[in-house]
Design an enzyme around this catalytic site. Structure first.
Site, PDB file in Angstrom:
ATOM      1  N   LYS A 277       5.868   3.681  17.097  1.00 33.09           N
ATOM      2  CA  LYS A 277       5.783   2.551  16.169  1.00 33.09           C
ATOM      3  C   LYS A 277       7.048   2.440  15.330  1.00 33.09           C
ATOM      4  O   LYS A 277       7.403   3.370  14.601  1.00 33.09           O
ATOM      5  CB  LYS A 277       4.564   2.731  15.263  1.00 33.09           C
ATOM      6  CG  LYS A 277       4.292   1.539  14.381  1.00 33.09           C
ATOM      7  CD  LYS A 277       2.940   1.700  13.721  1.00 33.09           C
ATOM      8  CE  LYS A 277       2.538   0.470  12.945  1.00 33.09           C
ATOM      9  NZ  LYS A 277       1.197   0.649  12.365  1.00 33.09           N
TER      10      LYS A 277
ATOM     11  N   CYS B  36       6.221   5.416   8.545  1.00 31.38           N
ATOM     12  CA  CYS B  36       5.441   5.170   7.335  1.00 31.38           C
ATOM     13  C   CYS B  36       6.337   5.323   6.125  1.00 31.38           C
ATOM     14  O   CYS B  36       6.906   6.393   5.895  1.00 31.38           O
ATOM     15  CB  CYS B  36       4.256   6.111   7.240  1.00 31.38           C
ATOM     16  SG  CYS B  36       3.224   5.698   5.840  1.00 31.38           S
TER      17      CYS B  36
ATOM     18  N   GLY C 210      -4.216  -5.780  11.406  1.00 31.86           N
ATOM     19  CA  GLY C 210      -4.276  -4.778  10.346  1.00 31.86           C
ATOM     20  C   GLY C 210      -5.007  -5.267   9.117  1.00 31.86           C
ATOM     21  O   GLY C 210      -6.235  -5.191   9.027  1.00 31.86           O
TER      22      GLY C 210
ATOM     23  N   GLY D  33       0.878  -9.236   9.997  1.00 33.24           N
ATOM     24  CA  GLY D  33       0.421 -10.489   9.420  1.00 33.24           C
ATOM     25  C   GLY D  33      -0.474 -11.356  10.253  1.00 33.24           C
ATOM     26  O   GLY D  33      -0.641 -12.539   9.950  1.00 33.24           O
TER      27      GLY D  33
ATOM     28  N   ASN E  43       0.824  -1.195   0.000  1.00 41.00           N
ATOM     29  CA  ASN E  43       0.000   0.000   0.000  1.00 41.00           C
ATOM     30  C   ASN E  43       0.859   1.246   0.000  1.00 41.00           C
ATOM     31  O   ASN E  43       1.932   1.293   0.585  1.00 41.00           O
ATOM     32  CB  ASN E  43      -0.963   0.020   1.191  1.00 41.00           C
ATOM     33  CG  ASN E  43      -0.346   0.657   2.426  1.00 41.00           C
ATOM     34  OD1 ASN E  43      -0.345   1.893   2.570  1.00 41.00           O
ATOM     35  ND2 ASN E  43       0.205  -0.174   3.288  1.00 41.00           N
TER      36      ASN E  43
ATOM     37  N   LEU F  52      -0.955   8.567   3.386  1.00 42.69           N
ATOM     38  CA  LEU F  52      -1.445   9.212   4.607  1.00 42.69           C
ATOM     39  C   LEU F  52      -2.585  10.192   4.367  1.00 42.69           C
ATOM     40  O   LEU F  52      -2.647  11.260   4.992  1.00 42.69           O
ATOM     41  CB  LEU F  52      -0.282   9.892   5.337  1.00 42.69           C
ATOM     42  CG  LEU F  52       0.786   8.922   5.844  1.00 42.69           C
ATOM     43  CD1 LEU F  52       1.934   9.675   6.488  1.00 42.69           C
ATOM     44  CD2 LEU F  52       0.179   7.923   6.815  1.00 42.69           C
TER      45      LEU F  52
HETATM   46  C1  LIG Z   1      -3.714   0.316   3.752  1.00 43.34           C
HETATM   47  C2  LIG Z   1      -2.833   0.472   4.949  1.00 43.34           C
HETATM   48  C3  LIG Z   1      -2.676   1.723   5.535  1.00 43.34           C
HETATM   49  C4  LIG Z   1      -1.849   1.904   6.638  1.00 43.34           C
HETATM   50  N1  LIG Z   1      -1.727   3.144   7.218  1.00 43.34           N
HETATM   51  C5  LIG Z   1      -0.957   3.305   8.329  1.00 43.34           C
HETATM   52  C6  LIG Z   1      -0.873   4.566   8.999  1.00 43.34           C
HETATM   53  O1  LIG Z   1      -1.509   5.539   8.606  1.00 43.34           O
HETATM   54  N2  LIG Z   1      -0.058   4.660  10.086  1.00 43.34           N
HETATM   55  C7  LIG Z   1       0.653   3.593  10.571  1.00 43.34           C
HETATM   56  O2  LIG Z   1       1.370   3.723  11.573  1.00 43.34           O
HETATM   57  N3  LIG Z   1       0.565   2.370   9.981  1.00 43.34           N
HETATM   58  C8  LIG Z   1      -0.216   2.213   8.877  1.00 43.34           C
HETATM   59  N4  LIG Z   1      -0.301   0.957   8.278  1.00 43.34           N
HETATM   60  C9  LIG Z   1       0.452  -0.176   8.841  1.00 43.34           C
HETATM   61  C10 LIG Z   1      -0.460  -1.039   9.708  1.00 43.34           C
HETATM   62  O3  LIG Z   1      -0.896  -0.297  10.826  1.00 43.34           O
HETATM   63  C11 LIG Z   1       0.275  -2.310  10.183  1.00 43.34           C
HETATM   64  O4  LIG Z   1       1.321  -1.916  11.042  1.00 43.34           O
HETATM   65  C12 LIG Z   1       0.836  -3.111   9.021  1.00 43.34           C
HETATM   66  O5  LIG Z   1      -0.135  -3.189   8.009  1.00 43.34           O
HETATM   67  C13 LIG Z   1       1.270  -4.524   9.428  1.00 43.34           C
HETATM   68  O6  LIG Z   1       0.234  -5.245  10.001  1.00 43.34           O
HETATM   69  P1  LIG Z   1      -0.729  -6.232   9.170  1.00 43.34           P
HETATM   70  O7  LIG Z   1       0.173  -7.195   8.428  1.00 43.34           O
HETATM   71  O8  LIG Z   1      -1.590  -6.869  10.189  1.00 43.34           O
HETATM   72  O9  LIG Z   1      -1.506  -5.369   8.209  1.00 43.34           O
HETATM   73  C14 LIG Z   1      -1.142   0.791   7.171  1.00 43.34           C
HETATM   74  C15 LIG Z   1      -1.300  -0.471   6.588  1.00 43.34           C
HETATM   75  C16 LIG Z   1      -2.130  -0.653   5.495  1.00 43.34           C
HETATM   76  C17 LIG Z   1      -2.266  -2.031   4.888  1.00 43.34           C
END
Ligand SMILES: Cc1cc2nc3c(=O)[nH]c(=O)nc-3n(C[C@H](O)[C@H](O)[C@H](O)COP(=O)(O)O)c2cc1C
Ligand SMILES: Cc1cc2nc3c(=O)[nH]c(=O)nc-3n(C[C@H](O)[C@H](O)[C@H](O)COP(=O)(O)OP(=O)(O)OC[C@H]3O[C@@H](n4cnc5c(N)ncnc54)[C@H](O)[C@@H]3O)c2cc1C
Ligand SMILES: Cc1cc2nc3c(=O)[nH]c(=O)nc-3n(C[C@H](O)[C@H](O)[C@H](O)COP(=O)(O)OP(=O)(O)OC[C@H]3O[C@@H](n4cnc5c(N)ncnc54)[C@H](O)[C@@H]3O)c2cc1C
Ligand SMILES: Cc1cc2nc3c(=O)[nH]c(=O)nc-3n(C[C@H](O)[C@H](O)[C@H](O)COP(=O)(O)O)c2cc1C
Ligand code: FES
Ligand code: FES
Lengths: 292, 314, 314, 292
Positions: free
Chosen positions: B168, B133, B268, B247, B72, B76
Site C-alpha cells: 500500500k 501509515c 474506507g 474518498g 485520523n 495503529l
Molecule cells: C480511522 C482510520 C484508520 C485507518 N487505519 C489504517 C490501517 O491500519 N492501515 C492502513 O493501511 N490504512 C489505514 N487507513 C487508511 C484507509 O485504509 C484508506 O486507505 C484511507 O482512509 C483512504 O480511503 P477512504 O478515503 O475511502 O477512507 C485508515 C483510515 C482511517 C480513516
C-alpha cells in the site's frame, strides 16, 4: 451471496421530523418518526444521525435518546447548536427526513427497586426523560439532581415523566443551590441504590472523586460519556477514553454508558478537552430561512 | 443483476467476487460489521493494521472532522499478530468473503515477524503491507517515502510468504511512480493506491492542534481527486494490478477509479457513514453497468490514455 | 474595530495593512475586482502568474468542481511581462493596496528575464516566485520539487532584484522542509505555503479526464488540513515569514493558519465564491480578536509547539 | 481605508424564494425576490447563485435571467436538475434565501425596429421570456423558433410576453417540424433584423454554419454560450471558449452573450464537450423531504 445479507433490524432507518421545539433558550427538541429504532431504543443509548447529504459535513452526529414513544413510533433528541450538524437539525422542518443509525451503545441499567439518583449537568439532561420514564414504570424512586450556569438552563422538571424529586444547583445562584450539581451529591449517597450521571467531563470526574472517597460504600454508578465519533460501531477506534486496564475503551460500544470505574480519570484529566468544535459554515446567505 | 459478472482478479489466488474491498482500519477485523450485515457487497475485507506486539494506540482525540473528510491518528491500536493469527483468523472460516491482513512494523524484521506468524494461520487470503501509515512515529513512515527502503521491506516480506502480497503506497511523496516501480521489482503482486494524506487542524480556543498526535491522515471525498491522479499515473507505469483507495462515497466514485486504471477499489471512510457501504457502492456500480450496458466489471477500464502533465515531468 | 492593529511585516519594505493577500490567479491583475470593490480587506494583492512572453493558456475545460474544492488547469494564461510592466503596473499607482507580481518561467533565464523587466516598472511591491504551478508541462514543475533547482532559481532571481522576494512552495513533494530551507538559504525573504495539489477527475460518460490538461491543481477547503500541516512544519523549520495558502473560507480559517505559524494568509478560491472575500475574512479575524481580546493580529501565534509525527521523521 | 469600499450596487444580494413551479416535466421555475438585481438585470445577463452553505457543493451556479419584474423586485430562473446545485434549488421553498451575484455578463442587444429572430434549443429557452418582453416594449416583431426532442419539452408559447410568432421543431415529430430547430432558420434569415440564439453547443455551431454560408448577407447574430464557471467576474480564466483571434474569450465577461463571429467554431468543435456533470450526492436519506 453476501449481497443479500441485511442489516440487523432498526440499525439504519430514516426518521421523519414530526416536531421541533425550543425547550430551553437555544436548546431544541426534535421528534423523529422512526418505528424500528423507537421500538428498540433503551435509556442511555444513542442514535448516529446523518445531517447532510453532500460531502460536508461528512460524519454522522451522535445524540442520546431523550425520550421514546414506541406506540407512536417516535423518539426525541435534545440538543443545542454547536456547529454545522446541529444547525442543520435545528432548522429542520416537519416532514424532513434524516437517516439514523441506532439504537447504539450500552444503556443505563435501570434498578428494579430502591432509589435512582440522576445527576445531570448542562445538556447532560438529554437522556434522563427516558430514564425517568423507565424508573417510573418499575416503581423506582427517581431523585433528580440538575445543575446549570443559570436558572433558565435547567431542564423543566415538569417535562420529566413520573414522580420526580428534584434538587437543583446553579452557578449564579438564580435557582437552587449556588454552586455545582456535584455539591448536591454527597448528601444523597446514602439513599441511592444506583447513580446515573451525564454531563461535561469535569462534572463526571468531580463525581468520580466523590465516589472514590466513599470507596466500597459508594453505590454503583453509571456515566454517559462523550467522544468524537467516526463509525459508532466499534471499528474506527476513534472514540476512545483511557480505561483503568491501561488501554482505551470505545465510547460507542463499551459505552456511551460505562461503569465509572472503567474510566481512568487521572489519565483522562491529563488529556484535556476531547471535544473540539469546528469552524461553522463560512459562507453566509445560502440555504437558510430568512430570519434565521 | 444476476447475469452481471462482478469478479476481478488480483492474483490467481486472490480472485474477488466483487471489485470492492473494505479498507484497512475502517472495518476492524470484520466482526463488528458482520453483526450488522456490513460484509455485503465486498469481494474482500482488509484487516486493521497488525503488528508483532499489541499496541494501545494514540491518546485521544484521535479523529477530527474537516471539510469533506476526516483526520485520523489512531496510532495503529491492535491486539498484535498472536491474537489475529491465533484467535481471529480461525473465526474467519465461516465467512464467504476473504480476509486480507494489513501488516505494520517499525523495522524490516518486525514486518517479517508478523508475516511469518501469519503463515501458520488459516483463512488469510493475502497480505497488505502498510508502509505508509503516517501516524506512527519515525520509522513507520520511512519505508513508503524512499524507493530503496520500500524495495527492501517488500523483498523481505516477499521471501517470507507465498501468499498474495499487496503493498500500500503512501501519497506523501514527490515521485510515487518510481517508488511503485521499486516495490513491483521487489515482487509485490499488487499495489494499493493510496493511504491517507498527512494533515492537521487546530482548535481556535486552545490554539493547539486538535489531535493529540498533532498530525493525522486525511481521508474521505476531499482526497478523491488526489487519489485518482495517483491511481492514474501508477497504473500506467506498473504491470501489476492497482487497487484504488481514497474518498469513494458511491458506485460512481468507484467507477471513476476503474476508469482511472484501478482493477479493484477500496471503500474506507464510507464504512463509518453507512454500515451497508459495500452493498451501497456495489449497487451503484451495477446500476452504472446497466446504464452503459456492460456485463463484466472488467470492461470498465481506461479510455486510451492521454499523457498527464505529471507523467510528462518524469 | 478602529483600535485593532491588523498590520503584519513580511519585510521592512513589505509591511501590510492587513494579514490578508489575494492569492495569485484568483484575482487577475486586480482590475476586475477593483470595479466590484473586491480590494477591501486585503493587505496586498498577488497578480496572476506572469511570464516573459504572453501565454494563451490551456484548452478548456480548465476547471472542474470536486468535493469541497475545485481543480484548475488554466495553463498560466497571461499577457506577458511587457504588458504587466508597461501597461498594468502604472495603473496600480492609485491603489492603496500594494501589488506583488507572481512570476513563472520554463527556465532560470526566463524567471530572471521577467524580474529584470519588472525592475523598471513602478508600483511592484514585491515578487512571488511561482516554482510550483502544476499545470504547465515539464519544466515549470521541476524547480519546486528539487532542493537544488529550487535553490538555483531562487538565487538567480535574488541577484536580479532587491525587491521583497517571496517563493511559493509546491506541496507535491516528500520533504517540504528541506526544499524550504534550500530556498531560504538562496536568499528568499519569505515563503508562501502552499500552491495547489495535483489531482484529476474523470467523466463517467466519456470515460476520459474532465480537464483537457488531464490533471489540475486542487484548491479550496479540501486542502486546508494539508496546507495547515505544511505551514506548521515549514514555519518551525525556517527563519523567514511563512505566508499561508490553502482553503481559507473564513476569518476562523485564517486564524487557524496564524496559529499554525503563518505571518500572513492568502485567500484564493474564496474570491470566486465571494467578490468581498477579503473584507469577509478580515471581519472574521477582527471578530476573533475581539472575542479573545487581543489588539494586535501579531499576537495570534502558535501555542508552544509539540513535535509533529512528521517532524520526528526528519 | 479600503475596508470601507463597497461592492457595486446589486452585485451581491440575497434572493428570497417567492415561487417554485414545474413549468415543463423536470423543468423548474424559481422566482427570487431580489430588488437590486431585478432593477439592473437585462436580457441575456445571468446571476451566479450560491446553492449551499457548507463546503460542498463549493462553487456558485450560473443561471440566465428568465424573466424579471422590476416593479415587484423579483427575477425568475428556469432550470432542470442536472446535479447537486440544481437539486438544492429545485427543493427550495418559499422564504428560503440564496445569495446571488449579479447581474453578470453582456446582455443581448435588443433591436429598436424590425424582426428579432429567437432560436432556442432545449433549456436554451431560459433567457427568452425576458428578451420577448423587451422586444414587445420596443415594438419589435418577435419570431420564436423553439426545438426540443419531444413536444412536452417545448417552452409553453403562452408564457412568452407580447405577440409571439412561433415555429416549432421536435426530433420525434410530436410537434411542429420533425427535425432540429436550426432547419427552421434558413427560411427566416431574409426577414430577420437580428438573431438571438441559446441552446446546446452543437445547435449553436450548426447555426454558425448556416450564417457562415450566407456570408455578408447574414443578419447580425448573438449567441448565449455556456462554460463551467469559477468566479463569473473575469478573474479565474476558467470559463473560456476559443476565439477567432487565436486565443480564448471568457464566457462570463466577453459573454455569456457573444457575437457569433467571436467564437472559433472549428477549434471549439475539436475540443468536444466542455460541460461535465458531477456525480450527484452519494449519501441518501438526509435532508430531503419524504416523497422527494
Ligand atoms: C480511522 C482510520 C484508520 C485507518 N487505519 C489504517 C490501517 O491500519 N492501515 C492502513 O493501511 N490504512 C489505514 N487507513 C487508511 C484507509 O485504509 C484508506 O486507505 C484511507 O482512509 C483512504 O480511503 P477512504 O478515503 O475511502 O477512507 C485508515 C483510515 C482511517 C480513516
Ligand atoms: C454518545 C453521545 C451522545 C450525545 N448526545 C447528545 C445529546 O443528547 N444532546 C446534545 O446536544 N449533544 C449530544 N452529544 C454531542 C453531539 O454529538 C454534538 O453536539 C454534535 O456532534 C455537534 O455537532 P456539530 O456539527 O453541531 O458541532 P461541530 O463542533 O461542528 O462538530 C464538529 C465535529 O466534532 C464532533 N463533536 C462536536 N461536539 C461533540 C460532542 N460533544 N461529542 C462528540 N462529538 C462532538 C461532531 O460530531 C463533528 O464530528 C452526544 C455525543 C455523544 C458521543
Ligand atoms: C451563463 C450561463 C447561464 C446559464 N443559464 C442556465 C439557465 O438559465 N438554466 C439552466 O438550466 N442552466 C443554465 N446554465 C447551466 C447551469 O449553470 C447548470 O445547469 C448548473 O451549473 C448545474 O449545476 P448542478 O450542480 O446541478 O450540476 P453538476 O453537474 O453537479 O455541476 C457540476 C459542476 O459543473 C458545472 N456545470 C454543470 N453544468 C453546467 C452547464 N451547463 N454550464 C456551466 N456549468 C455547468 C456546475 O456549475 C458545477 O460547477 C447556465 C450556464 C451558464 C454558464
Ligand atoms: C484558478 C486558479 C488559478 C491559479 N493560478 C495561480 C498562478 O498563476 N500562480 C500561483 O502561484 N498560484 C496560482 N493558483 C494557486 C492559488 O494562488 C492558491 O495558492 C491555491 O489556490 C490554494 O489556495 P486556495 O485554496 O485559497 O485557493 C491558482 C489557483 C486557482 C484556483
Ligand atoms: S466511533 Fe468508531 S470505534 Fe467508536
Ligand atoms: S468564470 Fe472566472 S473568468 Fe469566467
Amino acid at each position: 451471496m453476501s449481497a443479500t445479507a441485511t442489516l440487523s433490524p432498526g440499525l439504519l432507518e430514516r426518521g421523519v421530523v414530526s416536531l421541533r421545539e425550543e425547550v430551553m433558550p437555544g436548546v431544541w427538541k426534535l421528534r423523529l418518526h422512526s418505528p424500528r429504532i423507537s421500538a428498540l431504543g433503551r435509556p442511555g443509548q444513542f442514535v448516529h444521525i446523518q445531517c447532510a447529504q453532500a460531502a460536508d459535513p461528512l460524519l454522522r452526529r451522535p445524540f442520546s435518546f431523550c425520550d421514546i414513544n414506541p406506540a407512536a413510533g417516535t423518539y426525541d433528541i435534545l440538543f443545542n447548536v454547536t456547529g454545522q450538524g446541529t444547525a442543520i437539525l435545528a432548522a429542520a422542518e416537519a416532514g424532513q427526513a434524516f437517516e439514523a443509525l441506532g439504537p447504539l451503545g450500552r444503556p443505563f441499567t435501570i434498578p428494579d427497586h430502591g432509589t435512582l439518583l440522576a445527576v445531570a449537568g448542562g445538556l447532560g439532561v438529554a437522556p434522563f426523560p427516558l430514564v425517568a420514564r423507565f424508573a417510573a414504570e418499575r416503581g423506582v424512586r427517581f431523585r433528580w439532581l440538575n445543575g446549570a450556569y443559570t436558572a433558565n438552563q435547567l431542564f423543566p422538571v415538569d417535562q420529566l415523566p413520573g414522580a420526580v424529586e428534584a434538587r437543583l444547583a446553579t452557578e449564579d445562584g438564580s435557582a437552587g443551590l449556588r454552586g455545582r450539581v456535584t455539591e448536591l451529591v454527597r448528601a444523597e449517597l446514602q439513599e441511592a441504590t444506583m447513580i446515573h450521571a451525564c454531563g461535561p467531563t469535569p462534572m463526571l470526574s468531580a463525581l468520580a472523586d466523590i465516589l472514590f472517597d466513599h470507596g466500597g460504600s459508594a453505590p454503583p454508578c453509571e456515566m454517559s460519556l462523550e467522544a468524537p465519533m467516526g463509525c459508532a460501531l466499534g471499528t474506527c477506534l476513534g472514540c476512545v477514553v483511557p480505561s483503568t486496564d491501561g488501554g482505551y475503551a470505545r465510547v460507542c460500544v463499551e459505552g456511551a454508558v460505562m461503569d465509572w470505574r472503567t474510566v481512568d480519570w487521572i489519565r483522562l484529566a491529563a488529556m484535556g478537552e476531547l471535544i473540539h468544535h469546528r469552524t461553522p459554515p463560512s459562507r453566509v446567505g445560502a440555504d437558510v430561512k430568512v430570519g434565521d | 443483476m444476476a447475469e452481471l459478472d462482478l469478479s476481478v482478479r488480483i492474483t490467481d489466488d486472490l480472485v474477488l467476487a466483487t471489485p470492492l474491498m473494505a479498507a484497512s482500519g475502517t472495518f476492524g477485523f470484520g466482526f463488528e460489521m458482520e453483526k450488522v450485515g456490513g460484509h455485503a457487497g465486498y469481494g474482500a475485507l482488509i484487516s486493521k493494521g497488525t503488528s508483532v506486539e499489541p499496541r494501545v494506540g494514540n491518546e485521544p482525540p484521535r479523529i477530527a472532522e474537516v471539510p469533506a473528510g476526516m483526520l485520523n491518528a489512531i496510532g495503529l491500536q491492535n491486539p498484535g499478530v498472536e491474537v489475529v493469527a491465533g484467535t481471529y483468523a480461525p473465526r474467519w472460516e465461516e465467512w464467504e468473503v476473504p480476509v486480507v491482513v494489513n501488516i505494520v512494523g517499525d523495522s524490516v524484521e518486525d514486518y517479517v515477524a508478523v508475516v511469518e506468524r501469519l503463515e501458520s494461520a488459516p483463512n488469510v487470503a493475502g497480505i497488505e503491507l502498510n508502509i505508509s501509515c503516517p501516524n506512527v512515529g519515525a520509522k513507520g513512515l520511512m519505508f513508503g517515502v524512499d524507493a530503496g527502503l520500500a524495495h527492501a521491506v517488500t523483498a523481505a516480506v516477499r521471501s517470507a510468504t507465498a501468499r498474495p502480497l499487496i503493498v500500500k503506497l503512501t501519497p506523501n511523496v514527490t515521485d510515487l511512480v518510481s517508488i511503485a516501480q521499486a516495490i513491483v521489482d521487489a515482487g509485490a503482486d499488487a499495489l494499493s493506491a493510496v493511504n491517507t494524506y498527512v494533515g492537521m487542524t487546530l482548535d481556535l480556543q486552545s490554539g493547539k492542534p486538535v489531535l493529540a498526535n498533532v498530525t493525522g491522515g486525511l481521508s474521505g471525498p476531499a482526497i478523491r481527486p488526489l487519489a485518482l491522479h495517483a491511481v492514474y499515473t501508477v497504473s500506467r507505469a506498473v504491470s501489476v494490478p492497482v487497487i484504488a483507495s481514497g474518498g469513494v462515497m458511491s458506485g460512481d466514485d468507484a467507477v471513476e477509479f476503474l476508469l482511472a486504471g484501478a482493477v479493484a477499489v477500496q471503500v474506507g471512510t464510507l464504512n463509518f457513514l453507512r454500515p451497508d457501504a459495500g452493498r451501497f457502492v456495489l449497487q451503484g456500480i451495477e446500476a452504472h453497468m446497466q446504464r452503459i450496458g456492460v456485463r463484466s466489471v472488467g470492461e470498465i477500464r481506461p479510455a486510451e490514455s492521454q499523457p498527464s502533465a505529471q507523467e510528462a515531468v518524469r
